[in-house]
Design a protein around this motif. Structure first.
Motif, short mmCIF file in Angstrom:
data_model
loop_
_atom_site.label_atom_id
_atom_site.label_comp_id
_atom_site.label_asym_id
_atom_site.label_seq_id
_atom_site.Cartn_x
_atom_site.Cartn_y
_atom_site.Cartn_z
N TRP A 267 75.42 20.12 35.09
CA TRP A 267 76.08 19.37 36.16
C TRP A 267 75.05 18.69 37.07
O TRP A 267 75.41 17.88 37.92
CB TRP A 267 76.96 20.29 37.00
N TRP B 273 75.16 14.79 37.36
CA TRP B 273 76.23 14.18 38.16
C TRP B 273 76.04 14.49 39.64
O TRP B 273 76.35 13.65 40.50
CB TRP B 273 77.58 14.67 37.67
N GLN C 283 84.16 19.30 34.85
CA GLN C 283 83.03 18.37 34.88
C GLN C 283 83.49 16.92 35.00
O GLN C 283 82.78 16.08 35.56
CB GLN C 283 82.17 18.54 33.63
N THR D 295 81.97 13.69 37.12
CA THR D 295 81.60 12.45 36.43
C THR D 295 82.30 11.25 37.06
O THR D 295 81.67 10.21 37.33
CB THR D 295 81.98 12.53 34.94
#
Length: 404
Positions: free
Chosen positions: A116, A119, A170, A174
């Motif tokens: 992660w 992002w 996720q 994004t």
């Protein structure tokens, strides 16, 4: 005054994107992700927002104030733009290393996937490099406001379509990171096209950092207020505590944020008024405080009455703890809005941002201290007590300095 009204309208439109679209996302994400996954996402976003504060560094006020004073000097404007961008590039490198160390060290009660980081980093750049200061300084807010609303609306649509289960957590990061990058990149390129760039000056970058230091302490602490709850709860209480507290806190933050467009639009005008007559400026601020206090107290009373309905409609089942938290947290709204008005309309325009920054730092210290003492045993209620105690202290201190 017509310019202030126009800028207020466009900033209010942008505020719809920044506050109300996330509120619309709340029931979608709360139901789709569940409390555990939603807590992880909020924790990751909290890290990103906290880190972006150190990249933005208070330039939205300090650089805007400088721009107001050199509005008709193109070469100086180009140098200011270059200095600000150079300073932000340096800050982003330092912040990126710090965030990477935090994530890969495994510190805290809430675990988030290491991949992660990409992002989260994009999210930090998007919020840290926002050129809003330039558009506020030249008092031309139509384009950034419309772009912000359009992109956030697109992000909301993508969230509704693509996020339907906990394993889609996720995707939230994004979508938000992509929307944020576009929202920053396009206005920045247009700003550079308009102003041009001057030769890179490390001395100039250092100078704008020094000029922005007190405003960074104030604005940074104010921005951290929006993410500190999820960060501290994630560290001290776990993902479920984050999922229970943050939704109620988001409602309070959205209500408080309604005042920001009016205050930010009036900021350049108050800079000019106080230079002509500080007495007149103080009178304007006093009347504004009375009006804001009356409206926000009525709002708080209504929210206490409607809290069960609001929580059930917005969050759905499984968030009953948020009802009592919301009934306490809503009293932060009158305190926070009046404190914002004092800082943005009085202390910063007259060049006494040091007062506002120091008081805000006291606010953050109270929150952190009480959070460490209360959250392990009381969870979200402990964080609620910490927030309310800090806001009361800040308001009392600012009013004392205002009338001193």
């Amino acid at each position: 005054m017509s310019r202030i009204a126009s800028n207020t309208f466009w900033l209010m439109l942008a505020q719809i994107g920044g506050l109300f679209i996330p509120l619309i996302e709340l029931p979608v994400l709360a139901r789709a992700l569940g409390q555990q996954s939603y807590g992880q996402v909020l924790y990751a976003l909290g890290i990103a927002l906290t880190a972006s504060v150190f990249v933005e560094f208070g330039f939205n006020f300090s650089a805007a104030r400088s721009l107001v004073k050199i509005k008709d000097q193109p070469q100086q404007i180009a140098q200011l733009v270059t200095n600000v961008l150079t300073a932000k590039l340096f800050l982003s490198l330092v912040v990126s290393v710090a965030v990477a160390l935090l994530m890969f060290s495994g510190v805290g009660a809430t675990a988030i996937p290491s991949h992660w980081l990409l992002w989260i980093s994009l999210f930090i750049l998007a919020f840290g490099f926002t050129p809003l200061w330039y558009y506020v300084g030249i008092e031309r807010l139509i384009f950034p406001a419309l772009l912000d609303l359009a992109l956030r609306s697109t992000g909301l649509l993508l969230t509704v379509i693509l996020v339907a289960a906990p394993q889609h957590a996720q995707r939230v990061l994004t979508i938000q990171a992509t929307v944020g990058i576009i929202n920053t990149l396009v206005p920045t390129l247009l700003m550079i096209r308009k102003t041009g760039l001057a030769p890179v000056s490390f001395f100039g970058a250092k100078q704008v950092l020094q000029e922005s230091w007190e405003l960074f302490l104030y604005k940074g602490a104010q921005s951290i207020m929006g993410s500190i709850a999820s960060t501290l709860l994630g560290l001290l209480g776990g993902a479920r505590a984050v999922g229970a507290f943050v939704p109620a806190e988001k409602l309070v933050r959205a209500a408080s944020g309604l005042a920001a467009p009016v205050l930010n639009a009036a900021f350049p005008h108050l800079v000019k008024v106080q230079s002509d007559s500080r007495h007149a400026a103080k009178k304007i601020v006093g009347l504004t405080l009375l009006a804001l206090a009356a409206m926000t107290l009525i709002f708080a009373l209504l929210t206490v009455w409607l809290a069960p309905w609001v929580v059930n409609i917005v969050f759905g089942p499984g968030y009953q703890d948020a009802i009592e938290l919301l009934r306490i947290l809503v009293w932060i709204v009158p305190l926070r809005i009046c404190s914002m008005a004092l800082a943005i309309l009085w202390f910063i325009p007259i060049g006494k941002e040091r007062v506002a920054s120091r008081v805000m730092m006291v606010n953050i210290m109270i929150i952190c201290l009480l959070a460490f003492l209360l959250v392990p045993s009381l969870g979200g209620l402990g964080m609620t007590i910490a927030f309310l105690s800090a806001e009361i202290t800040m308001f009392v201190l600012l009013m004392t300095f205002f009338y001193k």
